[in-house]
Motif scaffolding. Structure first.
Motif, PDB file in Angstrom:
ATOM      1  N   GLU A  53       0.893  -1.315   0.101  1.00 55.47           N
ATOM      2  CA  GLU A  53      -0.127  -0.195  -0.002  1.00 55.47           C
ATOM      3  C   GLU A  53       0.917   1.488  -0.061  1.00 55.47           C
ATOM      4  O   GLU A  53       0.521   2.286  -0.768  1.00 55.47           O
ATOM      5  N   LEU A  54       1.987   1.203   1.008  1.00 55.37           N
ATOM      6  CA  LEU A  54       3.023   2.324   0.722  1.00 55.37           C
ATOM      7  C   LEU A  54       3.513   2.761  -0.519  1.00 55.37           C
ATOM      8  O   LEU A  54       3.702   3.855  -1.177  1.00 55.37           O
ATOM      9  N   THR A  55       3.881   1.575  -1.176  1.00 57.57           N
ATOM     10  CA  THR A  55       4.533   1.735  -2.651  1.00 57.57           C
ATOM     11  C   THR A  55       3.328   2.412  -3.583  1.00 57.57           C
ATOM     12  O   THR A  55       3.804   3.201  -4.275  1.00 57.57           O
ATOM     13  N   ALA A  56       2.135   1.820  -3.596  1.00 54.79           N
ATOM     14  CA  ALA A  56       1.235   2.519  -4.398  1.00 54.79           C
ATOM     15  C   ALA A  56       0.828   4.067  -3.901  1.00 54.79           C
ATOM     16  O   ALA A  56       0.855   4.919  -4.900  1.00 54.79           O
ATOM     17  N   VAL A  57       1.003   4.289  -2.732  1.00 57.06           N
ATOM     18  CA  VAL A  57       0.691   5.774  -2.509  1.00 57.06           C
ATOM     19  C   VAL A  57       1.943   6.578  -2.844  1.00 57.06           C
ATOM     20  O   VAL A  57       1.707   7.478  -3.468  1.00 57.06           O
ATOM     21  N   HIS A  58       3.386   6.054  -2.673  1.00 55.13           N
ATOM     22  CA  HIS A  58       4.456   6.945  -3.075  1.00 55.13           C
ATOM     23  C   HIS A  58       4.210   7.021  -4.690  1.00 55.13           C
ATOM     24  O   HIS A  58       4.476   8.301  -5.273  1.00 55.13           O
ATOM     25  N   LEU A  59       3.783   6.165  -5.285  1.00 58.14           N
ATOM     26  CA  LEU A  59       3.824   6.184  -6.959  1.00 58.14           C
ATOM     27  C   LEU A  59       2.820   7.109  -7.212  1.00 58.14           C
ATOM     28  O   LEU A  59       2.943   7.928  -8.117  1.00 58.14           O
ATOM     29  N   ARG A  60       1.768   6.907  -6.780  1.00 54.89           N
ATOM     30  CA  ARG A  60       0.359   7.973  -6.970  1.00 54.89           C
ATOM     31  C   ARG A  60       0.819   9.476  -6.651  1.00 54.89           C
ATOM     32  O   ARG A  60       0.665  10.011  -7.784  1.00 54.89           O
ATOM     33  N   LYS A  61       1.271   9.519  -5.639  1.00 50.20           N
ATOM     34  CA  LYS A  61       1.710  11.117  -5.166  1.00 50.20           C
ATOM     35  C   LYS A  61       2.900  11.436  -6.196  1.00 50.20           C
ATOM     36  O   LYS A  61       2.890  12.724  -6.539  1.00 50.20           O
ATOM     37  N   THR A 152      12.878  -4.480  -8.349  1.00 52.00           N
ATOM     38  CA  THR A 152      13.071  -4.358  -9.757  1.00 52.00           C
ATOM     39  C   THR A 152      11.353  -3.961 -10.287  1.00 52.00           C
ATOM     40  O   THR A 152      10.571  -4.033  -9.374  1.00 52.00           O
ATOM     41  N   GLY A 153      11.464  -3.853 -11.300  1.00 57.74           N
ATOM     42  CA  GLY A 153      10.268  -3.449 -12.286  1.00 57.74           C
ATOM     43  C   GLY A 153      10.671  -3.377 -13.675  1.00 57.74           C
ATOM     44  O   GLY A 153      11.681  -3.569 -14.463  1.00 57.74           O
ATOM     45  N   TYR A 176      15.334  -0.543  -8.635  1.00 58.42           N
ATOM     46  CA  TYR A 176      14.855   0.563  -7.511  1.00 58.42           C
ATOM     47  C   TYR A 176      15.963   1.345  -7.217  1.00 58.42           C
ATOM     48  O   TYR A 176      17.028   0.742  -7.207  1.00 58.42           O
ATOM     49  N   GLY A 177      15.786   2.547  -7.220  1.00 58.35           N
ATOM     50  CA  GLY A 177      16.800   3.941  -6.994  1.00 58.35           C
ATOM     51  C   GLY A 177      16.989   4.421  -8.539  1.00 58.35           C
ATOM     52  O   GLY A 177      17.635   5.436  -8.619  1.00 58.35           O
ATOM     53  N   GLU A 178      16.701   3.755  -9.555  1.00 59.82           N
ATOM     54  CA  GLU A 178      16.778   4.467 -11.004  1.00 59.82           C
ATOM     55  C   GLU A 178      15.510   5.271 -11.061  1.00 59.82           C
ATOM     56  O   GLU A 178      14.354   5.034 -10.776  1.00 59.82           O
ATOM     57  N   ASP A 179      15.470   6.168 -12.022  1.00 61.79           N
ATOM     58  CA  ASP A 179      14.049   6.819 -12.613  1.00 61.79           C
ATOM     59  C   ASP A 179      13.554   6.083 -13.554  1.00 61.79           C
ATOM     60  O   ASP A 179      14.325   5.451 -14.212  1.00 61.79           O
ATOM     61  N   ILE A 182       6.998   6.726 -17.211  1.00 59.78           N
ATOM     62  CA  ILE A 182       5.490   6.192 -17.449  1.00 59.78           C
ATOM     63  C   ILE A 182       4.891   7.102 -18.254  1.00 59.78           C
ATOM     64  O   ILE A 182       4.693   7.996 -17.767  1.00 59.78           O
ATOM     65  N   ALA A 183       4.607   6.684 -19.464  1.00 56.61           N
ATOM     66  CA  ALA A 183       3.938   7.594 -20.478  1.00 56.61           C
ATOM     67  C   ALA A 183       4.767   8.731 -20.573  1.00 56.61           C
ATOM     68  O   ALA A 183       6.191   8.870 -21.120  1.00 56.61           O
ATOM     69  N   ASP A 184       4.456  10.059 -20.271  1.00 62.82           N
ATOM     70  CA  ASP A 184       5.295  11.298 -20.572  1.00 62.82           C
ATOM     71  C   ASP A 184       5.865  11.601 -19.284  1.00 62.82           C
ATOM     72  O   ASP A 184       6.510  12.767 -19.089  1.00 62.82           O
ATOM     73  N   TRP A 185       5.724  10.875 -18.168  1.00 59.80           N
ATOM     74  CA  TRP A 185       6.467  11.400 -16.903  1.00 59.80           C
ATOM     75  C   TRP A 185       7.426  10.498 -16.241  1.00 59.80           C
ATOM     76  O   TRP A 185       7.359   9.249 -16.217  1.00 59.80           O
ATOM     77  N   THR A 186       8.242  11.231 -15.803  1.00 57.71           N
ATOM     78  CA  THR A 186       9.513  10.363 -15.269  1.00 57.71           C
ATOM     79  C   THR A 186       9.539  10.490 -13.739  1.00 57.71           C
ATOM     80  O   THR A 186       9.585  11.702 -13.206  1.00 57.71           O
ATOM     81  N   ILE A 187       9.624   9.457 -12.790  1.00 55.38           N
ATOM     82  CA  ILE A 187       9.489   9.633 -11.495  1.00 55.38           C
ATOM     83  C   ILE A 187      10.683   8.757 -11.002  1.00 55.38           C
ATOM     84  O   ILE A 187      11.308   8.135 -11.403  1.00 55.38           O
ATOM     85  N   SER A 188      10.910   9.179  -9.911  1.00 51.08           N
ATOM     86  CA  SER A 188      12.293   8.478  -8.857  1.00 51.08           C
ATOM     87  C   SER A 188      11.524   7.221  -8.448  1.00 51.08           C
ATOM     88  O   SER A 188      10.395   7.192  -7.691  1.00 51.08           O
TER      89      SER A 188
END
Length: 195
Positions: A53-61, A152-153, A176-179, A182-188
């Motif tokens: 759940e915490l991973t989902a929250v971090h990714l959503r935010k 990983t992912g 994990y650790g890399e940017d 996803i689509a037009d957006w790059t996240i950490s």
């Protein structure tokens, strides 16, 4: 766990409707998540646990911080469904326009910009195998997988036809650790929880 009726693969409308009715009757009754695949009903028995759940929250935010206001990284209901294919799924995160959420019933998966899954500890093949098959079949253009078990992912894109049906042509793996884009957006991916 998969519950597969004998004629589930034939796509009989009455079988799909029976499975759909069952899944809806189980909502909020048993722990975990029920989805319908080509093989039948999948029950991911995970009760929401902290790292998932915490991973989902971090990714959503992280996504919503950089996306335009008219888009959301939605983590709630409803499902996405293609009744003709006999598939109903519930991504952990759905990147979708607010305007496309204003529908009765399930979301049209073709309106999703991306589906994001956090791999379940109890049923990783659901995310790494059957959703890799089902999401392009449903027309979801981008599928991002985050695996807290391994740190990983992968991001899968470019749906193309194959003899076995539509599949993603491009897969970009990350640790994990890399940017990650996803689509037009790059996240950490820094600081994402692990199992």
């Amino acid at each position: 766990m998969t519950i597969a009726p004998d004629d589930a693969q034939q796509g009989a409308p009455h079988v799909y409707q029976a499975m759909r009715d069952f899944v809806q009757s189980m909502d909020d009754t048993l722990p975990g998540k029920f989805e319908i695949t080509k093989e039948g009903i999948v029950h991911d028995m995970m009760a929401p646990i902290g790292p998932h759940e915490l991973t989902a929250v971090h990714l959503r935010k992280r996504l919503e911080k950089i996306m335009p206001e008219e888009l959301v990284a939605h983590t709630g209901t409803p499902d996405v469904e293609v009744e003709a294919e006999g598939i109903m799924r519930h991504p952990d995160i759905m990147v979708i326009a607010l305007a496309d959420m204003d529908v009765p019933g399930s979301f049209d998966p073709r309106t999703l910009i991306a589906a994001v899954e956090v791999v379940s500890r109890s049923n990783p093949d659901n995310d790494w195998v059957t959703k890799v098959r089902d999401y392009p079949l449903m027309g979801i253009p981008i599928y991002a997988i985050f695996d807290p078990r391994t740190g990983t992912g992968a991001v899968l894109t470019d749906i193309h036809p194959t003899p076995d049906g539509p599949r993603y042509a491009t897969r970009k793996d990350f640790v994990y650790g890399e940017d990650v884009t996803i689509a037009d957006w790059t996240i950490s991916t820094d600081g994402l929880p692990r199992y």
